[in-house]
Design a protein around this motif. Structure first.
Motif, PDB file in Angstrom:
ATOM      1  N   LEU A 147       0.829  -1.216   0.000  1.00  0.00           N
ATOM      2  CA  LEU A 147       0.000   0.000   0.000  1.00  0.00           C
ATOM      3  C   LEU A 147       0.862   1.264   0.000  1.00  0.00           C
ATOM      4  O   LEU A 147       0.667   2.168  -0.831  1.00  0.00           O
ATOM      5  N   ASP A 148       1.832   1.326   0.922  1.00  0.00           N
ATOM      6  CA  ASP A 148       2.603   2.563   1.070  1.00  0.00           C
ATOM      7  C   ASP A 148       3.470   2.825  -0.160  1.00  0.00           C
ATOM      8  O   ASP A 148       3.664   3.969  -0.563  1.00  0.00           O
ATOM      9  N   GLN A 149       3.974   1.750  -0.782  1.00  0.00           N
ATOM     10  CA  GLN A 149       4.756   1.935  -2.010  1.00  0.00           C
ATOM     11  C   GLN A 149       3.872   2.510  -3.119  1.00  0.00           C
ATOM     12  O   GLN A 149       4.286   3.400  -3.869  1.00  0.00           O
ATOM     13  N   MET A 150       2.633   2.015  -3.199  1.00  0.00           N
ATOM     14  CA  MET A 150       1.727   2.533  -4.241  1.00  0.00           C
ATOM     15  C   MET A 150       1.406   4.001  -4.006  1.00  0.00           C
ATOM     16  O   MET A 150       1.338   4.796  -4.940  1.00  0.00           O
ATOM     17  N   LEU A 151       1.190   4.362  -2.742  1.00  0.00           N
ATOM     18  CA  LEU A 151       0.887   5.773  -2.431  1.00  0.00           C
ATOM     19  C   LEU A 151       2.079   6.661  -2.785  1.00  0.00           C
ATOM     20  O   LEU A 151       1.926   7.733  -3.385  1.00  0.00           O
ATOM     21  N   VAL A 152       3.277   6.202  -2.433  1.00  0.00           N
ATOM     22  CA  VAL A 152       4.478   6.989  -2.713  1.00  0.00           C
ATOM     23  C   VAL A 152       4.698   7.116  -4.227  1.00  0.00           C
ATOM     24  O   VAL A 152       5.031   8.195  -4.732  1.00  0.00           O
TER      25      VAL A 152
END
Ligand SMILES: Cc1cc2nc3c(=O)[nH]c(=O)nc-3n(C[C@H](O)[C@H](O)[C@H](O)COP(=O)(O)OP(=O)(O)OC[C@H]3O[C@@H](n4cnc5c(N)ncnc54)[C@H](O)[C@@H]3O)c2cc1C
Length: 406
Positions: free
Chosen positions: A117-122
């Motif tokens: 999730l956090d990689q996609m947001l970044v």
């Protein structure tokens, strides 16, 4: 999947940005910081987003997105991508307090690993124009006599052991957002940012396990079995177990630190909860557990001197009822328009005042239900009665689920 080796080398990026001025410097690229970066970049602000960890990274979290969090992801166009990456839809809850158990249908949640999730947001933030650098620890400098009132100086230092020789660099932020989770290490002087930590607060624990290493009860490996969120409550705390992407099962727990100290081992404490619930416990013994400091805390002030706190940095209340991430998204949606207005009018004081008011109003409402659930979970007999009542009177159960999970 992007690995550290594929990304810009942080030391090189650091050198490139030293001395630069940004409309917004955001410390912490978790769900709060990355979503604020997306929304601010979309409004045309120049944004620098930094994180001390190398991405993609996992963190202590159950990874369950409630309906509000899912709506936010839909609004920024990431919902389908996350589902496509293998996130698991969960619409059953299995609650177990010692030997008493209950099964409920719940408003559907999406279970996703935080590394995904956090990689996609970044990635999305970068796509919108944010400059992102990972492996960088940020520290906001105190205001001294020589400082101008227009900018905050942020010192950035590489956390990589291979480029320890790299000198720290400073950047200037017209405004700084601290979205560093439970850590307050980036704030200038801690006495200026007092925070209370609840004395008997629990600590957070997390581990990921390959699905084939987990007893059948906890992993929906057989076709036709619907994935469930299992919540097991014991004397030392409670444990959430659910399927997630990457053929993994996510284990997230809130435990009494004293119980962990006595057992001298995180795995043994988690095993104790599973045993008290009559479940197979051997699979949790030698896992790679991550932990947090005390969970329940609150920052007295959330904005001053061009610094704005966001997400868990404003305060957190155990337990994890699946609304930590939606709180972070909701905060980003509320804060970015204030920052944008401050940018246009050069009036930061009004934004600071409004942000303090917004947090006070919404935090109290949000924390009431979490505090209540935390109290119930500490008394097994009382918690069983609450469960029984929910089983006997479905409208009470539905109301409770609605306030926690939607
Ligand atoms: C056991 C447990 C289970 C949970 N389960 C759920 C769940 O199922 N669903 C849910 O919605 N919520 C859950 N939560 C809550 C959720 O994890 C948090 O509310 C959410 O992660 C907060 O996001 P954040 O962006 O504020 O902070 P974080 O996600 O913690 O991100 C902060 C980031 O800041 C970085 N950072 C810190 N200091 C610095 C520094 N000085 N310089 C640079 N970077 C820095 C860190 O590396 C980190 O990446 C759970 C929490 C716990 C403890």
């Amino acid at each position: 999947m992007i690995t550290h080796g594929d990304r810009n080398v942080p030391a090189c990026s650091l050198r490139n940005i030293g001395g630069k001025v940004f409309d917004l410097v955001i410390v912490g690229a978790g769900v709060a910081g990355a979503s604020a970066a997306i929304l601010a970049s979309q409004r045309g602000l120049s944004v620098l987003l930094v994180d001390s960890q190398f991405f993609p990274r996992d963190k202590v979290c159950g990874g369950c997105l409630n309906q509000r969090a899912q709506s936010f992801l839909q609004s920024i166009g990431l919902y389908d991508k996350i589902k496509y990456a293998g996130a698991v839809v969960i619409d059953r809850l299995h609650l177990q307090i010692n030997k008493y158990s209950s099964q409920w249908g719940v408003p559907s949640m999406l279970s996703v690993r935080r590394s995904t999730l956090d990689q996609m947001l970044v990635d999305h933030a970068e796509h919108c124009g944010t400059t992102f650098i990972d492996g960088i620890r940020a520290k906001i400098q105190s205001i001294d006599a020589g400082s101008d009132n227009q900018h905050r100086v942020v010192i950035l230092k590489s956390t990589s052991s291979t480029d320890s020789a790299t000198e720290p660099v400073s950047v200037l932020g017209r405004r700084v957002v601290v979205a560093s989770g439970l850590s307050r290490s980036s704030l200038p002087i801690s006495e200026e940012w007092p925070a209370s930590v609840m004395e008997n607060s629990r600590i957070g624990l997390h581990a990921l396990v390959p699905r084939d290493k987990v007893p059948e009860l906890f992993a929906s490996s057989s076709p036709g079995t619907k994935p469930q969120l299992h919540m097991l409550v014991g004397s030392a705390g409670y444990l959430g177990i659910c399927d997630t992407d990457g053929d993994c099962v996510d284990l997230a727990a809130a435990m009494d630190p004293s119980a962990v100290r006595v057992a001298k081992d995180i795995g043994a404490t988690v095993q104790q909860v599973l045993r008290e619930c009559g479940a197979d416990s051997s699979f949790v013994r030698d896992l790679n557990w991550q932990s947090t400091p005390h969970l329940t805390r609150q920052s007295e002030c959330v904005a001053k001197q061009n610094i704005f706190l966001l997400g868990d940095a404003t305060g957190y209340v155990e337990p994890f009822t699946g609304e930590g991430m939606s709180w972070a998204f909701k905060g980003a949606e509320a804060l970015v328009p204030l920052l944008y207005q401050a940018h246009l009018s050069s009036d930061t004081k009004t934004a600071e005042k409004e942000w303090n008011l917004w947090i006070t109003k919404h935090r109290n409402h949000r924390q009431r239900i979490s505090r209540w659930v935390a109290r119930q979970s500490r008394k097994a007999e009382r918690a069983k009665w609450v469960l029984r009542m929910c089983d006997w009177v479905p409208p009470i159960r539905n109301q409770l689920l609605h306030s926690i999970m939607t």
